[in-house]
Design a protein around this motif. Structure first.
Motif, PDB file in Angstrom:
ATOM      1  N   PHE A  57       0.808  -1.221   0.000  1.00 33.19           N
ATOM      2  CA  PHE A  57       0.000   0.000   0.000  1.00 33.19           C
ATOM      3  C   PHE A  57       0.848   1.280   0.000  1.00 33.19           C
ATOM      4  CE2 PHE A  57      -2.793  -3.284   1.776  1.00 33.19           C
ATOM      5  CZ  PHE A  57      -3.871  -3.163   0.918  1.00 33.19           C
ATOM      6  N   LEU A  78      -3.109   0.782  -5.359  1.00 37.00           N
ATOM      7  CA  LEU A  78      -3.473   0.316  -4.016  1.00 37.00           C
ATOM      8  C   LEU A  78      -3.227   1.394  -2.961  1.00 37.00           C
ATOM      9  CD1 LEU A  78      -2.292  -3.384  -4.186  1.00 37.00           C
ATOM     10  CD2 LEU A  78      -4.638  -2.508  -4.202  1.00 37.00           C
ATOM     11  N   THR A  81      -6.197   3.530  -3.307  1.00 39.19           N
ATOM     12  CA  THR A  81      -7.342   2.789  -2.774  1.00 39.19           C
ATOM     13  C   THR A  81      -7.398   2.890  -1.260  1.00 39.19           C
ATOM     14  OG1 THR A  81      -7.413   1.274  -4.645  1.00 39.19           O
ATOM     15  CG2 THR A  81      -8.346   0.469  -2.575  1.00 39.19           C
ATOM     16  N   ARG A  82      -6.282   2.688  -0.600  1.00 37.33           N
ATOM     17  CA  ARG A  82      -6.255   2.777   0.863  1.00 37.33           C
ATOM     18  C   ARG A  82      -6.551   4.202   1.335  1.00 37.33           C
ATOM     19  NH1 ARG A  82      -2.177  -0.269   4.647  1.00 37.33           N
ATOM     20  NH2 ARG A  82      -3.990  -1.597   4.907  1.00 37.33           N
ATOM     21  N   LYS A  83      -5.990   5.190   0.666  1.00 35.81           N
ATOM     22  CA  LYS A  83      -6.241   6.586   1.059  1.00 35.81           C
ATOM     23  C   LYS A  83      -7.717   6.934   0.916  1.00 35.81           C
ATOM     24  CE  LYS A  83      -1.596   8.171   0.160  1.00 35.81           C
ATOM     25  NZ  LYS A  83      -0.675   8.764  -0.776  1.00 35.81           N
ATOM     26  N   ALA A  85     -10.294   4.822   0.976  1.00 30.96           N
ATOM     27  CA  ALA A  85     -11.046   4.089   1.995  1.00 30.96           C
ATOM     28  C   ALA A  85     -10.927   4.787   3.350  1.00 30.96           C
ATOM     29  CB  ALA A  85     -10.563   2.648   2.087  1.00 30.96           C
ATOM     30  N   ARG A  86      -9.745   5.237   3.688  1.00 24.63           N
ATOM     31  CA  ARG A  86      -9.541   5.907   4.979  1.00 24.63           C
ATOM     32  C   ARG A  86     -10.225   7.269   5.015  1.00 24.63           C
ATOM     33  NH1 ARG A  86      -3.351   4.014   6.571  1.00 24.63           N
ATOM     34  NH2 ARG A  86      -3.985   1.906   7.179  1.00 24.63           N
ATOM     35  N   ASP A  91     -11.094   1.225   5.776  1.00 26.62           N
ATOM     36  CA  ASP A  91      -9.741   0.771   5.445  1.00 26.62           C
ATOM     37  C   ASP A  91      -9.827  -0.374   4.454  1.00 26.62           C
ATOM     38  OD1 ASP A  91      -6.987   0.793   5.449  1.00 26.62           O
ATOM     39  OD2 ASP A  91      -6.763   0.085   7.510  1.00 26.62           O
ATOM     40  N   VAL A  92      -8.682  -0.739   3.914  1.00 25.26           N
ATOM     41  CA  VAL A  92      -8.580  -1.889   3.023  1.00 25.26           C
ATOM     42  C   VAL A  92      -7.437  -2.762   3.536  1.00 25.26           C
ATOM     43  CG1 VAL A  92      -7.112  -0.632   1.379  1.00 25.26           C
ATOM     44  CG2 VAL A  92      -8.321  -2.662   0.619  1.00 25.26           C
ATOM     45  N   THR A  93      -7.658  -4.071   3.518  1.00 31.27           N
ATOM     46  CA  THR A  93      -6.654  -5.027   3.973  1.00 31.27           C
ATOM     47  C   THR A  93      -6.484  -6.109   2.915  1.00 31.27           C
ATOM     48  OG1 THR A  93      -8.349  -6.312   5.134  1.00 31.27           O
ATOM     49  CG2 THR A  93      -7.152  -4.646   6.428  1.00 31.27           C
ATOM     50  N   ILE A 106     -12.405  -4.342   1.742  1.00 30.39           N
ATOM     51  CA  ILE A 106     -12.651  -2.949   2.092  1.00 30.39           C
ATOM     52  C   ILE A 106     -13.761  -2.937   3.111  1.00 30.39           C
ATOM     53  CG2 ILE A 106     -13.232  -0.649   1.235  1.00 30.39           C
ATOM     54  CD1 ILE A 106     -12.831  -3.036  -1.395  1.00 30.39           C
TER      55      ILE A 106
END
Length: 136
Positions: A57, A78, A81-83, A85-86, A91-93, A106
């Motif tokens: 990430f 990615l 994507t994480r930014k 989601a936050r 969040d994304v894992t 997500i």
């Protein structure tokens, strides 16, 4: 719009790294004191090692140089994507096994995952048909 971008990033990655097999999208509602929407993109693609997952990430980072040469890309999808989601309160894992595939999950607050309905516009009269034009 943010959720759409997240899904496009994850689904396009899953398709890119899955030469044979499947890509599956699952969505479920989770309530653990708060309402969440959980979206999982699972693939049976190339998978990753734990070391590769640890740096996945980060901006401009790909799993490794061989992956970057073979599959292309900038290493930003990615991280973005994480930014996103936050920014939406989630969040994304990732979980993955080398050679077996990956699952990106997500988790977003339900309110953030469902866009607000657009303001309704007043109904308009249909335009009159021109001579010789069919009316639908």
């Amino acid at each position: 719009m943010r959720l759409k971008q997240i899904l496009l990033n994850l689904l396009s990655n899953a398709c890119k790294f899955t030469k044979e097999g499947e890509v599956v999208l699952r969505v479920r509602k989770v309530a653990d004191g708060r309402d969440w929407i959980e979206v999982a993109v699972a693939d049976s693609g190339i998978g990753m090692t734990v070391e590769q997952q640890a740096k996945l990430f980060q901006d401009f980072t790909q799993a490794d140089s061989l992956t970057a040469r073979r599959y292309g890309g900038t290493g930003l999808g990615l991280a973005i994507t994480r930014k996103l989601a936050r920014m939406m309160g989630g969040d994304v894992t990732v979980t993955s096994q080398l050679g077996k595939g990956s699952v990106f999950t997500i988790r977003l607050p339900a309110a953030a995952a469902v866009p607000a309905a657009p303001a309704s516009e007043p109904a308009r009269e249909p335009a009159p048909a021109r001579p010789g034009e069919a009316i639908a």
